[in-house]
Design a protein around this motif. Structure first.
Motif, PDB file in Angstrom:
ATOM      1  N   GLY A 138      -1.534  -5.730  -4.033  1.00 45.00           N
ATOM      2  CA  GLY A 138      -1.466  -5.851  -2.670  1.00 45.00           C
ATOM      3  C   GLY A 138      -1.220  -4.394  -1.659  1.00 45.00           C
ATOM      4  N   ALA A 139      -1.869  -4.326  -0.579  1.00 55.50           N
ATOM      5  CA  ALA A 139      -1.573  -3.165   0.179  1.00 55.50           C
ATOM      6  C   ALA A 139      -0.121  -2.946   0.342  1.00 55.50           C
ATOM      7  CB  ALA A 139      -2.116  -3.294   1.645  1.00 55.50           C
ATOM      8  N   LYS A 140       0.611  -3.763   0.416  1.00 59.41           N
ATOM      9  CA  LYS A 140       2.160  -3.644   0.438  1.00 59.41           C
ATOM     10  C   LYS A 140       2.780  -2.850  -0.776  1.00 59.41           C
ATOM     11  CE  LYS A 140       5.160  -7.026   2.215  1.00 59.41           C
ATOM     12  NZ  LYS A 140       5.677  -8.221   2.080  1.00 59.41           N
ATOM     13  N   ILE A 194       1.536   1.023  -0.235  1.00 59.31           N
ATOM     14  CA  ILE A 194       2.465   1.530   0.816  1.00 59.31           C
ATOM     15  C   ILE A 194       3.576   1.935   0.128  1.00 59.31           C
ATOM     16  CG2 ILE A 194       3.469   1.677   3.104  1.00 59.31           C
ATOM     17  CD1 ILE A 194       1.077  -0.690   3.874  1.00 59.31           C
ATOM     18  N   TRP A 220       4.783  -3.507  11.661  1.00 57.68           N
ATOM     19  CA  TRP A 220       4.735  -4.630  10.557  1.00 57.68           C
ATOM     20  C   TRP A 220       6.257  -4.658  10.299  1.00 57.68           C
ATOM     21  CZ3 TRP A 220       3.317  -3.804   5.151  1.00 57.68           C
ATOM     22  CH2 TRP A 220       3.299  -5.143   4.436  1.00 57.68           C
ATOM     23  N   TYR A 261       7.550  -2.290   7.310  1.00 57.36           N
ATOM     24  CA  TYR A 261       7.658  -0.661   7.337  1.00 57.36           C
ATOM     25  C   TYR A 261       9.313  -0.220   7.292  1.00 57.36           C
ATOM     26  CZ  TYR A 261       2.824  -0.536   8.865  1.00 57.36           C
ATOM     27  OH  TYR A 261       1.394  -0.874   8.683  1.00 57.36           O
ATOM     28  N   ASN A 288      -0.900   1.595  12.162  1.00 56.13           N
ATOM     29  CA  ASN A 288      -1.576   0.409  11.523  1.00 56.13           C
ATOM     30  C   ASN A 288      -2.183  -0.212  12.788  1.00 56.13           C
ATOM     31  OD1 ASN A 288      -0.398  -2.974  11.393  1.00 56.13           O
ATOM     32  ND2 ASN A 288      -2.034  -2.294  10.556  1.00 56.13           N
ATOM     33  N   ASN A 328      -0.419  -5.284  13.447  1.00 52.42           N
ATOM     34  CA  ASN A 328       0.321  -6.539  13.327  1.00 52.42           C
ATOM     35  C   ASN A 328       1.713  -6.339  13.895  1.00 52.42           C
ATOM     36  OD1 ASN A 328       1.913  -8.621  12.450  1.00 52.42           O
ATOM     37  ND2 ASN A 328       1.430  -8.292  10.341  1.00 52.42           N
ATOM     38  N   ASP A 355      -2.780   2.393   8.059  1.00 48.38           N
ATOM     39  CA  ASP A 355      -2.921   1.090   7.506  1.00 48.38           C
ATOM     40  C   ASP A 355      -3.779   0.412   8.108  1.00 48.38           C
ATOM     41  OD1 ASP A 355      -2.425  -1.541   6.580  1.00 48.38           O
ATOM     42  OD2 ASP A 355      -0.263  -1.496   6.838  1.00 48.38           O
ATOM     43  N   ILE A 402      -5.517  -2.414   6.965  1.00 45.72           N
ATOM     44  CA  ILE A 402      -5.783  -3.554   6.345  1.00 45.72           C
ATOM     45  C   ILE A 402      -6.494  -4.669   7.215  1.00 45.72           C
ATOM     46  CG2 ILE A 402      -3.316  -4.587   7.111  1.00 45.72           C
ATOM     47  CD1 ILE A 402      -4.448  -5.005   3.521  1.00 45.72           C
ATOM     48  N   TYR A 403      -6.598  -4.526   8.698  1.00 49.68           N
ATOM     49  CA  TYR A 403      -7.364  -5.473   9.493  1.00 49.68           C
ATOM     50  C   TYR A 403      -8.478  -4.752   9.999  1.00 49.68           C
ATOM     51  CZ  TYR A 403      -2.813  -8.158   9.471  1.00 49.68           C
ATOM     52  OH  TYR A 403      -1.725  -8.842   8.967  1.00 49.68           O
ATOM     53  N   SER A 455      -6.552  -8.910   0.943  1.00 52.09           N
ATOM     54  CA  SER A 455      -5.941 -10.038   1.441  1.00 52.09           C
ATOM     55  C   SER A 455      -6.475 -10.689   2.850  1.00 52.09           C
ATOM     56  CB  SER A 455      -4.455  -9.667   1.827  1.00 52.09           C
ATOM     57  OG  SER A 455      -3.538  -9.649   0.665  1.00 52.09           O
ATOM     58  N   LYS A 456      -6.475  -9.864   3.750  1.00 52.60           N
ATOM     59  CA  LYS A 456      -6.854 -10.481   5.135  1.00 52.60           C
ATOM     60  C   LYS A 456      -8.417 -10.687   5.241  1.00 52.60           C
ATOM     61  CE  LYS A 456      -2.667  -9.391   6.022  1.00 52.60           C
ATOM     62  NZ  LYS A 456      -1.403 -10.332   5.915  1.00 52.60           N
ATOM     63  N   ARG A 472      -3.290 -10.531  -4.335  1.00 52.80           N
ATOM     64  CA  ARG A 472      -2.380  -9.538  -4.524  1.00 52.80           C
ATOM     65  C   ARG A 472      -2.981  -8.055  -4.910  1.00 52.80           C
ATOM     66  NH1 ARG A 472      -0.787  -9.820  -1.260  1.00 52.80           N
ATOM     67  NH2 ARG A 472       1.139  -8.539  -1.684  1.00 52.80           N
TER      68      ARG A 472
HETATM   69  C1  PLP Z   1       0.092  -4.333   8.537  1.00 50.82           C
HETATM   70  C2  PLP Z   1      -0.052  -4.731   7.505  1.00 50.82           C
HETATM   71  N1  PLP Z   1      -0.033  -3.948   6.319  1.00 50.82           N
HETATM   72  C3  PLP Z   1      -0.105  -4.516   4.975  1.00 50.82           C
HETATM   73  C4  PLP Z   1       0.020  -5.672   4.574  1.00 50.82           C
HETATM   74  C5  PLP Z   1       0.407  -6.320   3.213  1.00 50.82           C
HETATM   75  O1  PLP Z   1      -0.867  -6.813   2.868  1.00 50.82           O
HETATM   76  P1  PLP Z   1      -1.242  -7.277   1.347  1.00 50.82           P
HETATM   77  O2  PLP Z   1      -1.145  -8.837   1.381  1.00 50.82           O
HETATM   78  O3  PLP Z   1      -2.502  -6.593   0.889  1.00 50.82           O
HETATM   79  O4  PLP Z   1       0.072  -6.660   0.539  1.00 50.82           O
HETATM   80  C6  PLP Z   1       0.280  -6.715   5.855  1.00 50.82           C
HETATM   81  C7  PLP Z   1       0.117  -8.305   5.261  1.00 50.82           C
HETATM   82  O5  PLP Z   1       0.804  -9.020   6.194  1.00 50.82           O
HETATM   83  C8  PLP Z   1       0.075  -6.303   7.072  1.00 50.82           C
HETATM   84  O6  PLP Z   1       0.230  -7.122   8.022  1.00 50.82           O
END
Ligand code: PLP
Length: 405
Positions: free
Chosen positions: A98-100, A103, A124, A127, A169, A173, A201, A203-204, A237-238, A246
């Protein structure tokens, strides 16, 4: 019990906890509307599902390189060329759980205890906790004018000799705001000048509306050498509705990626082989599902805005992207945690309290469910909060009587 200082400092993930609450209530047969979720409900691309089935059939599911299989790195190289017009090498890429995790390992690779990491408010939820997990200090920066757009000067005022990194980001989010191109250009230039890591970030970045185009941070970087401290985060993910797979990734300088890989190799040995193959297929496959998801989310955003407009006392801001709307409910209740609890207890609508994102009085409302969820959810919220609403509400054949106002 003896628990570490870092362990004690970490709070539960508010969003994951809400998912659990909703699941428990649903299992009891409660008519829950989940406006708290952070995942699209559409199916992952067929290419990804076929790839998973193929790998499972082969039975060849083994350890992979800790930073990702070559095919995934090639797919990310192409993705980076397509969306950022930038050619990177496999050594510039790490794929994670996952991006999580991308990071997280990035922060672990760059932070010493006491170092500071700046990010705009609202942020988010993860962080601050991720920064704290490194023994470092989160520095959220709130725009003085109360908007979701901090100015560069406000970021600058919070830079100290301990500042190591800035996280941006966009679209954001929970606010759905896309920072302006001018702000991105300024922050890239500022971080370069001050020798700070800039973690973008993104991701979106493909889930944006109103004809807007993703902003390419590399366009504003003067230093694109291996000394660059710009790190770009993305994932499946998104955009591909593949939250459960993941898979996320980071693109950064080779030395940083090497250190991140060393850390990740001791944490998880790398992301799951099956999910990496699914991600390759999604990135290289037919992209129509991304556009169809984007269109659905834009329509949902419009429906949510129309519903909120008719909600007296709520200040809503039109999101530029993502699947969240961040609205100010402070005229009803200043304490967003209490408000979210009341909504789930009284009318079974799940929302996320704004305080979790650094803005008290707000609620994050998710638009990744159905139009019916959005309409019914807001209808129930109005009923719960508006003293002028009729005293009774029917949910299916269940009659609710308002006895709290
Ligand atoms: C801003 C932001 N970054 C990263 C992520 C993490 O995404 P991933 O599911 O790839 O871990 C999320 C997930 O909610 C997010 O909202």
């Amino acid at each position: 019990m003896s628990i570490s200082l870092i362990g004690k400092s970490i709070g539960e993930s508010a969003t994951l906890k809400l998912n659990e609450t909703a699941a428990i209530l649903r299992a009891k047969g409660e008519p829950v509307i989940h406006l708290g979720g952070g995942e699209p409900k559409t199916k992952p691309p067929m290419d990804a599902l076929v790839a998973v089935a193929g790998l499972i059939n082969s039975g060849e599911i083994r350890y992979t390189p800790a930073d990702g299989i070559p095919a995934l790195k090639q797919a990310i190289i192409r993705y980076t060329e397509d969306f950022y017009d930038r050619k990177v090498a496999p050594e510039n890429i790490i794929a994670s759980g996952g991006a999580k995790q991308s990071i997280m390992v990035c922060l672990q690779a760059i932070l010493n205890p006491q170092d500071e990491v700046i990010f705009p408010v609202p942020y988010w939820v993860s962080y601050p906790e991720m920064v704290k997990l490194c023994g470092a200090v989160p520095v959220p920066v709130k725009a003085e004018d109360g908007s979701f757009h901090p100015r560069l000067q406000e970021i600058e005022q919070n830079v100290t000799s301990y500042t190591k990194a800035v996280i941006i980001n966009s679209p954001n989010n929970p606010s759905g705001v896309m920072y302006s191109e001018e702000f991105i250009a300024e922050i890239v230039e500022f971080c370069e000048k001050r020798g700070l890591y800039l973690i973008m970030d993104d991701i979106y970045h493909r889930l944006i509306f109103d004809g807007k185009k993703p902003i390419n941070c590399y366009k504003y970087a003067k230093d694109l050498s291996e000394n660059s401290k710009l790190v770009v985060i993305n994932g499946v993910s998104k955009q591909y509705a593949m939250t459960g797979f993941r898979i996320g990734w980071a693109v950064g300088n080779k030395k940083l990626v090497e250190v991140m890989t060393n850390i990740q190799s001791h944490q998880t040995s790398g992301p799951s082989a099956i999910c990496q193959h699914a991600a390759v297929a999604a990135i290289n496959g037919v992209q129509s599902s991304v556009e169809s998801l984007r269109l659905t989310l834009e329509n949902n955003r419009n429906v949510m805005m129309a519903q909120l407009k008719s909600f007296d006392g709520v200040k809503a801001y039109k999101p530029d992207g993502t699947f969240y709307t961040f609205a100010d409910f402070s005229t009803y209740m200043k304490d967003s945690t209490k408000l979210a609890e009341m909504l789930v207890n009284k009318v079974r609508v799940v929302t996320v309290p704004g305080v979790e994102f650094g803005m008290e009085g707000f609620l994050r409302l998710s638009t990744c469910g159905t139009i019916k969820d959005i309409k019914d959810g807001i209808e129930r919220m109005k009923w719960a909060l508006d003293p002028n609403a009729p005293n009774e509400l029917y949910i299916g054949d269940r009659k609710l009587v308002r006895d709290w106002m």
